[in-house]
Design a protein around this motif. Structure first.
Motif, PDB file in Angstrom:
ATOM      1  N   GLY A   1       0.827  -1.193   0.000  1.00 48.59           N
ATOM      2  CA  GLY A   1       0.000   0.000   0.000  1.00 48.59           C
ATOM      3  C   GLY A   1       0.868   1.253   0.000  1.00 48.59           C
ATOM      4  O   GLY A   1       1.991   1.249   0.474  1.00 48.59           O
ATOM      5  N   GLY A   2       0.337   2.342  -0.537  1.00 54.98           N
ATOM      6  CA  GLY A   2       1.135   3.556  -0.620  1.00 54.98           C
ATOM      7  C   GLY A   2       0.951   4.488   0.553  1.00 54.98           C
ATOM      8  O   GLY A   2       1.844   5.253   0.886  1.00 54.98           O
ATOM      9  N   ALA A   3      -0.213   4.459   1.185  1.00 49.75           N
ATOM     10  CA  ALA A   3      -0.509   5.448   2.223  1.00 49.75           C
ATOM     11  C   ALA A   3      -0.183   4.914   3.607  1.00 49.75           C
ATOM     12  O   ALA A   3      -0.291   3.726   3.878  1.00 49.75           O
ATOM     13  CB  ALA A   3      -1.988   5.839   2.151  1.00 49.75           C
ATOM     14  N   VAL A   4       0.220   5.828   4.483  1.00 53.67           N
ATOM     15  CA  VAL A   4       0.463   5.483   5.880  1.00 53.67           C
ATOM     16  C   VAL A   4      -0.836   5.679   6.647  1.00 53.67           C
ATOM     17  O   VAL A   4      -1.446   6.751   6.580  1.00 53.67           O
ATOM     18  CB  VAL A   4       1.568   6.368   6.495  1.00 53.67           C
TER      19      VAL A   4
ATOM     20  N   VAL B   1       3.986  -6.376  11.631  1.00 51.72           N
ATOM     21  CA  VAL B   1       2.572  -6.411  11.255  1.00 51.72           C
ATOM     22  C   VAL B   1       1.841  -5.179  11.770  1.00 51.72           C
ATOM     23  O   VAL B   1       0.913  -4.680  11.133  1.00 51.72           O
ATOM     24  CB  VAL B   1       1.904  -7.695  11.796  1.00 51.72           C
ATOM     25  N   ARG B   2       2.304  -4.648  12.910  1.00 53.13           N
ATOM     26  CA  ARG B   2       1.600  -3.507  13.521  1.00 53.13           C
ATOM     27  C   ARG B   2       2.215  -2.168  13.123  1.00 53.13           C
ATOM     28  O   ARG B   2       2.043  -1.173  13.817  1.00 53.13           O
ATOM     29  CB  ARG B   2       1.557  -3.654  15.034  1.00 53.13           C
ATOM     30  N   GLN B   3       2.919  -2.113  12.001  1.00 56.79           N
ATOM     31  CA  GLN B   3       3.415  -0.853  11.473  1.00 56.79           C
ATOM     32  C   GLN B   3       2.293  -0.152  10.705  1.00 56.79           C
ATOM     33  O   GLN B   3       1.605  -0.769   9.908  1.00 56.79           O
ATOM     34  CB  GLN B   3       4.600  -1.092  10.535  1.00 56.79           C
ATOM     35  N   LEU B   4       2.146   1.148  10.938  1.00 59.14           N
ATOM     36  CA  LEU B   4       1.108   1.889  10.229  1.00 59.14           C
ATOM     37  C   LEU B   4       1.468   2.108   8.757  1.00 59.14           C
ATOM     38  O   LEU B   4       0.591   2.341   7.935  1.00 59.14           O
ATOM     39  CB  LEU B   4       0.867   3.242  10.918  1.00 59.14           C
ATOM     40  N   ASP B   5       2.746   2.030   8.431  1.00 57.68           N
ATOM     41  CA  ASP B   5       3.180   2.183   7.046  1.00 57.68           C
ATOM     42  C   ASP B   5       3.417   0.799   6.439  1.00 57.68           C
ATOM     43  O   ASP B   5       4.353   0.099   6.833  1.00 57.68           O
ATOM     44  CB  ASP B   5       4.471   3.004   6.994  1.00 57.68           C
ATOM     45  N   PRO B   6       2.600   0.368   5.475  1.00 54.21           N
ATOM     46  CA  PRO B   6       2.760  -0.973   4.895  1.00 54.21           C
ATOM     47  C   PRO B   6       4.126  -1.196   4.257  1.00 54.21           C
ATOM     48  O   PRO B   6       4.576  -2.330   4.138  1.00 54.21           O
ATOM     49  CB  PRO B   6       1.645  -1.033   3.840  1.00 54.21           C
ATOM     50  N   LYS B   7       4.795  -0.127   3.836  1.00 52.02           N
ATOM     51  CA  LYS B   7       6.106  -0.298   3.204  1.00 52.02           C
ATOM     52  C   LYS B   7       7.120  -0.857   4.195  1.00 52.02           C
ATOM     53  O   LYS B   7       8.065  -1.552   3.805  1.00 52.02           O
ATOM     54  CB  LYS B   7       6.586   1.034   2.630  1.00 52.02           C
TER      55      LYS B   7
END
Length: 664
Positions: free
Chosen positions: A65-68, A206-212
């Protein structure tokens, strides 16, 4: 790209890439080289860039995903994600088998014996074969939606091999051992904090808000249960076979006829544990026949048809090089053994708790001693045995310090307590810094980037004295600090700004009120919905709240009466720190408009669990009986609430009566 001139051509390319991903990540049998795959993938990206309206939700390009995200949404699990009862010996396994056979009236039962992966439990939802949601286990009833991060895991298909109408599968996210070591090597080279173990690394990813961030870490996921499905199965063996046929990776499993075969499988897995390419913290034994499972049913928290065999704690010998003390935010002084580093249960251990003075005296722990250490529950390092035969001749018994290692105040030990405490609450640097660290924690104000070393720097530079001072910091204050560049300073200031408005329960937890953890904070804010209500609350009012006892009530009132705490709250408000009061959602259900009171001990449910069941159906659960109460739910040792209900003629239900009411 000319050969891919139509949408149909692109769909065929997607199908080809999905097949190559399945072979590589699920079957471990790559069919093409990395360069061939990369070339096809780049072609797909070019097609999608030229025709954005052609992009498919199951395209490999949609894995990152691109968005945080601003924060994770929560979801109520369609089927509760239960935990398991534990077994610690073969005798426990035989006892489990005996109970199962007795309940089923059978002489022999078949079991599925599976690796218990040490990772983060997840539930994935597929609709018509398409991945639509990934959610963490959370508390088993409510989890966090982390779909974008799950999509980054290459072994998880965005579309199944078969268009199953409705499917919820449960599995475990983990990091393979070699990938965990490589990740830590990269973090060390970048001067970043190391992960303690592979499980923490996986859960944190897994619990990072930024998928990157998740995409950059080599996560994997294996599945072991079908929670809901439009298909039907008769055994766990069929379940695992179906999971594999859909393109998902199942856990490793042994089919065992009878408990003797189970114990043989357990012995083999235990012996091979170190050779398994990922961490497992036990072995799960499940009744194979699904009809038998239904007959056995579940307890409040655990199924009767499964049990987790836990490995004996791994022990290692090392040497104590020093005994130090550390001061927590409540002033408790904890002794710590400084150790020669050694590898225990997957991570390097160089420190271990010694709990308190009584523990040290009982084991006669001394500097220079050779000791056996283990991780309690494979998590917390502790000294379990001193080896006196290896003790240096010149060693002397350890004397617990009489002064605080941080502020040199004279320590006190209250009668009946095992710990020594520093009484200098307002002037002890260690207590002040620990309190600020607590406020910055993820479950509190979640100030990303504010760790112990930075807090120490800020304090020693005379930039902060209380948590409120954090919100007055400027970039000019931060830049002179060690290892502080423009980007890190900007990120910290951004995190501080975001922390000014957290949910109210997390704000209350952040204050560090004694005995008030996150769960208690959540209970309190359902009844006291702003800070004024907390400041005005009296002990008798708090005691009327279910789940709040005398100790908590006294601590809450005492905190808000304290002048130093009042000043902190005023300073936080002046610095712009507020909180979000979340509206209580109105739930429509079969019990909407009904008021319940719980009292006594129920056979299979805690009060909080029963409260959650009732509220899920729209009921209101209060702590005191009145004429407005519709039902009182009474268990064993019910007290005055039951007496009052009987006096007022209010219907009284036992556990079975409530369950009947819920299923009418």
């Amino acid at each position: 790209m000319a050969e891919y001139s139509s949408k149909e051509d692109m769909m065929a390319l997607i199908q080809k890439l999905r097949h190559y991903e399945y072979c590589y990540y699920v079957l471990d049998q790559p069919e093409v080289s990395d360069s061939t795959y990369d070339g096809l993938y780049q072609t797909l990206l070019a097609i999608e860039a030229a025709h954005p309206d052609w992009v498919q939700p199951d395209s490999p390009s949609q894995r990152v995903g691109g968005a945080v995200a601003e924060g994770f949404e929560t979801v109520v699990h369609q089927v509760p994600l239960l935990s398991l009862a534990n077994a610690f010996s073969e005798e426990d396994l035989y006892t489990f088998d005996s109970q199962v056979r007795r309940s089923l009236g059978k002489d022999r039962v078949a079991y599925s014996v599976e690796y218990k992966i040490d990772g983060l439990s997840m539930a994935l939802t597929y609709r018509d074969g398409l991945l639509v949601m990934g959610a963490t286990r959370g508390n088993g009833q409510i989890g966090e939606v982390v779909t974008d991060n799950i999509k980054t895991i290459k072994s998880v298909p965005l579309r199944l091999n078969e268009p199953v109408g409705q499917l919820v599968v449960r599995g475990e996210v983990y990091l393979p051992k070699k990938d965990f070591l490589a990740l830590n090597d990269k973090r060390q080279a970048a001067d970043l904090p190391l992960f303690a173990n592979a499980r923490n690394a996986a859960a944190g990813s897994v619990r990072q808000l930024d998928p990157k961030v998740a995409a950059a870490r080599p996560l994997a996921l294996r599945f072991y249960d079908i929670l809901a499905s439009s298909a039907s199965f008769s055994s766990q063996a069929e379940v695992l076979a179906a999971i594999r046929s859909w393109g998902l990776r199942p856990v490793e499993a042994y089919h065992c006829e009878g408990i003797e075969a189970v114990c043989q499988a357990v012995q083999k897995i235990t012996a091979d544990r170190d050779q398994i390419p990922y961490d497992i913290d036990g072995i799960v034994v499940k009744v194979d026949n699904l009809a038998d499972r239904s007959a056995l049913s579940v307890r409040a928290k655990t199924p009767r048809w499964a049990i987790a065999y836990k490995f004996p704690a791994e022990q290692q010998e090392t040497r104590i090089t020093a005994i130090t003390t550390q001061v927590g935010r409540t002033g408790a002084v904890t002794p710590v053994a400084e150790l020669e580093p050694t590898l225990v249960a997957g991570s390097v251990v160089s420190r271990a708790t010694l709990h308190n003075e009584d523990f040290i005296q009982a084991k006669d722990v001394r500097v220079g001693d050779s000791v056996l250490i283990q991780k309690a529950g494979d998590v917390i390092p502790e000294v379990v045995q001193v080896l006196p035969e290896k003790r240096p001749a010149a060693s002397a018994p350890y004397q617990f310090p009489q002064t605080c290692p941080s502020c040199q105040s004279h320590l006190i030990r209250i009668e009946g307590e095992a710990v020594w405490r520093c009484p200098n609450r307002l002037g002890c640097p260690a207590q002040i810094q620990a309190g600020i660290l607590h406020m910055a924690a993820r479950d509190a104000l979640d100030i990303d980037g504010l760790g112990p070393s930075l807090i120490r720097q800020l304090y020693e530079a005379d930039l902060i004295h209380t948590a409120a001072d954090l919100f007055q910091l400027s970039k000019e204050d931060l830049l002179p600090l060690d290892r502080m560049g423009d980007k890190r300073a900007d990120n910290l200031l951004k995190a501080l700004e975001e922390a000014k408005s957290r949910p109210f329960d997390r704000f209350i937890y952040a204050l560090g009120i004694p005995l008030v953890g996150l769960n208690v904070s959540q209970i309190l804010v359902r009844h006291l919905q702003d800070l004024d209500a907390f400041q005005e609350a009296r002990e008798e009012e708090l005691l009327a709240i279910d789940g709040i006892g005398p100790g908590i009530a006294e601590a809450v009132v005492g905190y808000f009466e304290d002048e130093a705490n009042q000043k902190l709250l005023a300073d936080l408000k002046a610095a712009g720190v507020s909180y979000q009061v979340q509206a209580q959602e109105e739930v429509e259900g079969r019990l909407t408009g009904k008021t319940f009171v719980l009292t006594g001990i129920l056979p299979d449910y805690s009060r909080n669990e029963m409260k959650a069941l009732l509220e899920k159906e729209g009921a209101k659960v209060t702590g005191s009986v009145s004429k407005k109460t519709d039902y009182v739910v009474a268990g064993e040792e019910a007290g005055s609430k039951l007496d009052k209900a009987q006096a007022l003629g209010i219907p009284v239900l036992d556990q079975a009566g409530v369950l009947d009411l819920l299923h009418q």
